[in-house]
Scaffold this active site. Sequence first.
Site, PDB file in Angstrom:
ATOM      1  N   LYS A  37       0.803  -1.236  -0.109  1.00 36.79           N
ATOM      2  CA  LYS A  37      -0.030  -0.189  -0.299  1.00 36.79           C
ATOM      3  C   LYS A  37       0.763   1.109  -0.486  1.00 36.79           C
ATOM      4  CE  LYS A  37      -1.953   1.519   4.038  1.00 36.79           C
ATOM      5  NZ  LYS A  37      -1.509   3.170   4.434  1.00 36.79           N
ATOM      6  N   ASN A  38       2.000   1.308   1.171  1.00 38.73           N
ATOM      7  CA  ASN A  38       2.661   2.527   1.039  1.00 38.73           C
ATOM      8  C   ASN A  38       3.505   2.549   0.198  1.00 38.73           C
ATOM      9  OD1 ASN A  38       1.632   3.000   3.375  1.00 38.73           O
ATOM     10  ND2 ASN A  38       2.803   2.627   5.163  1.00 38.73           N
ATOM     11  N   ARG A  70      -4.483  10.800   4.702  1.00 39.53           N
ATOM     12  CA  ARG A  70      -3.026  12.007   4.349  1.00 39.53           C
ATOM     13  C   ARG A  70      -2.339  11.755   2.895  1.00 39.53           C
ATOM     14  NH1 ARG A  70       0.198  14.380   7.847  1.00 39.53           N
ATOM     15  NH2 ARG A  70       2.568  14.173   7.458  1.00 39.53           N
ATOM     16  N   CYS A  81      -5.230  12.889  12.601  1.00 31.64           N
ATOM     17  CA  CYS A  81      -5.685  11.847  12.622  1.00 31.64           C
ATOM     18  C   CYS A  81      -5.257  11.264  14.502  1.00 31.64           C
ATOM     19  CB  CYS A  81      -5.065  10.659  11.697  1.00 31.64           C
ATOM     20  SG  CYS A  81      -3.343  10.186  11.884  1.00 31.64           S
ATOM     21  N   ARG A 113       0.528  15.375  13.189  1.00 34.70           N
ATOM     22  CA  ARG A 113       0.771  14.844  11.394  1.00 34.70           C
ATOM     23  C   ARG A 113       0.900  15.786  11.493  1.00 34.70           C
ATOM     24  NH1 ARG A 113      -1.561   9.366   9.645  1.00 34.70           N
ATOM     25  NH2 ARG A 113       0.795   9.167   9.069  1.00 34.70           N
ATOM     26  N   PRO A 114       1.596  16.842  11.100  1.00 37.94           N
ATOM     27  CA  PRO A 114       1.421  17.897  10.699  1.00 37.94           C
ATOM     28  C   PRO A 114       2.588  17.658   9.159  1.00 37.94           C
ATOM     29  CG  PRO A 114       3.115  18.303  12.281  1.00 37.94           C
ATOM     30  CD  PRO A 114       2.569  17.383  12.361  1.00 37.94           C
ATOM     31  N   ILE A 115       2.819  18.901   8.382  1.00 39.24           N
ATOM     32  CA  ILE A 115       3.463  18.987   7.183  1.00 39.24           C
ATOM     33  C   ILE A 115       4.425  19.943   7.036  1.00 39.24           C
ATOM     34  CG2 ILE A 115       1.899  17.854   5.728  1.00 39.24           C
ATOM     35  CD1 ILE A 115       0.961  20.375   4.808  1.00 39.24           C
ATOM     36  N   LEU A 154       7.457  19.903   7.906  1.00 40.32           N
ATOM     37  CA  LEU A 154       9.230  19.700   7.060  1.00 40.32           C
ATOM     38  C   LEU A 154       8.722  19.572   5.518  1.00 40.32           C
ATOM     39  CD1 LEU A 154       9.970  16.366   9.082  1.00 40.32           C
ATOM     40  CD2 LEU A 154      10.799  18.407   9.228  1.00 40.32           C
ATOM     41  N   ASP A 195       4.543   0.726  12.279  1.00 42.22           N
ATOM     42  CA  ASP A 195       2.795  -0.336  11.383  1.00 42.22           C
ATOM     43  C   ASP A 195       2.957  -1.849  12.410  1.00 42.22           C
ATOM     44  OD1 ASP A 195       3.196   2.083   8.293  1.00 42.22           O
ATOM     45  OD2 ASP A 195       2.471   2.639  10.616  1.00 42.22           O
ATOM     46  N   VAL A 228       7.970   7.455  17.217  1.00 33.42           N
ATOM     47  CA  VAL A 228       7.730   7.754  15.918  1.00 33.42           C
ATOM     48  C   VAL A 228       6.511   8.531  15.535  1.00 33.42           C
ATOM     49  CG1 VAL A 228       6.493   8.036  13.510  1.00 33.42           C
ATOM     50  CG2 VAL A 228       8.644   6.128  14.594  1.00 33.42           C
ATOM     51  N   ARG A 258      -8.713  -0.416   4.585  1.00 34.47           N
ATOM     52  CA  ARG A 258      -8.352   0.701   3.174  1.00 34.47           C
ATOM     53  C   ARG A 258      -6.611   0.046   3.699  1.00 34.47           C
ATOM     54  NH1 ARG A 258      -6.960   6.268   7.203  1.00 34.47           N
ATOM     55  NH2 ARG A 258      -5.770   5.803   5.825  1.00 34.47           N
TER      56      ARG A 258
HETATM   57  C1  EPZ Z   1       3.549   6.811   6.092  1.00 31.77           C
HETATM   58  O1  EPZ Z   1       3.110   8.287   6.914  1.00 31.77           O
HETATM   59  C2  EPZ Z   1       3.271   6.120   6.145  1.00 31.77           C
HETATM   60  N1  EPZ Z   1       2.034   6.136   5.474  1.00 31.77           N
HETATM   61  C3  EPZ Z   1       2.774   5.437   8.069  1.00 31.77           C
HETATM   62  O2  EPZ Z   1       2.037   4.009   7.636  1.00 31.77           O
HETATM   63  C4  EPZ Z   1       4.036   4.942   8.554  1.00 31.77           C
HETATM   64  O3  EPZ Z   1       3.671   5.028   9.965  1.00 31.77           O
HETATM   65  C5  EPZ Z   1       4.844   6.307   8.410  1.00 31.77           C
HETATM   66  O4  EPZ Z   1       5.717   7.047   7.471  1.00 31.77           O
HETATM   67  C6  EPZ Z   1       6.196   6.466   9.534  1.00 31.77           C
HETATM   68  O5  EPZ Z   1       6.896   4.822   8.933  1.00 31.77           O
HETATM   69  C7  EPZ Z   1       2.089   6.068   4.383  1.00 31.77           C
HETATM   70  O6  EPZ Z   1       3.431   6.121   3.409  1.00 31.77           O
HETATM   71  C8  EPZ Z   1       1.056   6.939   2.967  1.00 31.77           C
HETATM   72  P1  EPZ Z   1       6.052  10.394   8.573  1.00 31.77           P
HETATM   73  P2  EPZ Z   1       3.989   9.429   7.249  1.00 31.77           P
HETATM   74  O7  EPZ Z   1       5.650  11.866   6.921  1.00 31.77           O
HETATM   75  O8  EPZ Z   1       4.756  10.108   6.029  1.00 31.77           O
HETATM   76  C9  EPZ Z   1       5.705  13.838  11.832  1.00 31.77           C
HETATM   77  C10 EPZ Z   1      -0.156   2.925   7.666  1.00 31.77           C
HETATM   78  O9  EPZ Z   1      -0.243   2.137   8.277  1.00 31.77           O
HETATM   79  N2  EPZ Z   1       6.298  14.618  11.099  1.00 31.77           N
HETATM   80  O10 EPZ Z   1       7.178  10.030   8.445  1.00 31.77           O
HETATM   81  O11 EPZ Z   1       2.784  10.374   7.048  1.00 31.77           O
HETATM   82  C11 EPZ Z   1       4.603  13.103  11.854  1.00 31.77           C
HETATM   83  O12 EPZ Z   1       3.455  13.921  13.283  1.00 31.77           O
HETATM   84  C12 EPZ Z   1       0.488   4.047   7.712  1.00 31.77           C
HETATM   85  O13 EPZ Z   1       0.098   2.648   6.327  1.00 31.77           O
HETATM   86  C13 EPZ Z   1       6.166  15.974  11.248  1.00 31.77           C
HETATM   87  O14 EPZ Z   1       6.001  15.889  12.597  1.00 31.77           O
HETATM   88  O15 EPZ Z   1       4.849   9.337   8.129  1.00 31.77           O
HETATM   89  C14 EPZ Z   1       4.745  11.438  12.243  1.00 31.77           C
HETATM   90  O16 EPZ Z   1       5.116  12.117  13.529  1.00 31.77           O
HETATM   91  C15 EPZ Z   1       0.338   5.214   9.104  1.00 31.77           C
HETATM   92  N3  EPZ Z   1       6.353  16.997  10.493  1.00 31.77           N
HETATM   93  C16 EPZ Z   1       6.445  11.163  12.460  1.00 31.77           C
HETATM   94  O17 EPZ Z   1       6.556  12.545  11.245  1.00 31.77           O
HETATM   95  C17 EPZ Z   1       6.241  16.690   8.736  1.00 31.77           C
HETATM   96  O18 EPZ Z   1       5.908  17.399   8.347  1.00 31.77           O
HETATM   97  C18 EPZ Z   1       6.579  10.701  10.628  1.00 31.77           C
HETATM   98  O19 EPZ Z   1       5.644  10.112  10.027  1.00 31.77           O
HETATM   99  C19 EPZ Z   1       5.735  15.707   8.803  1.00 31.77           C
HETATM  100  C20 EPZ Z   1       5.737  14.560   9.755  1.00 31.77           C
END
Ligand code: EPZ
Length: 417
Positions: free
Chosen positions: A22-23, A92, A116, A121-123, A125, A304, A326, A396
Amino acid sequence: MEKILITGGKKLSGTVKISGSKNASLPILVATLLTDEDCLVKNVPHLQDVETILALLKILGKRISRHNKNIKISSTYRLDSEAPYELVKKMRASILVMGPLLGRLGRVRASLPGGCAIGARPINLHLQGFRKLGAKVSLERGYVQLDAPRLHGANIYLDFPSVGATENLMMAATRAKGKTVIENAASEPEIQDLAHFLNKMGAKIKGAGTNIIKVEGVNVLSGTIHEVIPDRIETGTFMVAAAVTGGDVVIRGANPEHLEAVMTKLREAGAKITLNNKEIRVSSGKNLKATDIETVPYPGFPTDMQAQWMVLMSLSKGTSIITETVFENRFLHVGELQRMGSNIQVKGNSAIVKGILKLSGAPVMATDLRASAALILAALSAEGKTEIFGVNHLDRGYEDIERKLRRLGARIKRIKE
Ligand code: EPZ
């Protein structure tokens, strides 16, 4: 409303075939926005999240045709630059359209993803990286607007190796003028698969899979054909399913190299794992040894898989500590597991799990995708019947999970209420 009914206590045995990731599928499908030419993406699982991203691509101007697991994406020569709220709030990962659209059109307007269940989960970065690449960022009424007539290469350092930010910035950088370096990048296999796809389209990306990714911008990207890697989290989930039921399961079509941390921990806990060719065989007695884990970015133990591991530790001999580094709120499954008899105490971002002999079936509610998988594992091992509500979360991210589990001997069925 649907629910899943499970009568636990059966040892799982037999063979299961793992679906596409999926990812990896989601960012690769989004990356087709970088070209007007046809792309064929193979081994894409039938999942709600995939349907959501395909709906978004159609709204943006792509034509989609699906034949079983293969999806052809072609262009209508209209490309819109707005990702609407109703789709972004559903998932997201929709924010991944920002990188390709910014690179391709020089502008994009996307709804900010709400938080969520598992965290804010801000953006930030993502946006900091886009600014470095030359984009003007403005936020208004829940939307983020990015404008950059021409992106230019930059040196970007990610405060956290965010998967999504790495993917978004890598896709934008393929069309930026000059060279981009992303330091402290995420190195997950899904990032590597996306880079592989982009390079097949004509991008020039080096270092995907390490923490330093280098991208040389190009002017045009072409269509290509690509088969998505297997889903490592589905694989890990079935490995734990074998362990919690004391079963003996052969997993086909997985890539064991993507699961070193999970296999190491399962072996430490006492499960027997043998690899031959592309098969992973997991056999295990009941009540393994308590084994601590800490979730960290790849190649460490994946967040995960944290909920699934908590089920296994609920049935282990001794006390284990599970630390989630995480996400800030990824223990929502604890309450439901406690209702099935688990002895878990949450302290900050750690859960202290005292193993017990058996869980008991109960009506439970899933809160997020991986928590729903964990509740299924708990129900498979528990005495008696379990009703799991909130199966929409499950759909999902797990393709055909009831059929796959039934073929391994599980007594599981879905009931439409
Ligand atoms: C990806 O989410 C995966 N989703 C998630 O899988 C997975 O848990 C996660 O990576 C971590 O491995 C997909 O690939 C679609 P991150 P993503 O940005 O990209 C913080 C599942 O079950 N952060 O690595 O959203 C954030 O809040 C899902 O399949 C910021 O602070 O994860 C989190 O605490 C759940 N600012 C941490 O980093 C940002 O700009 C990791 O987030 C971005 C992220």
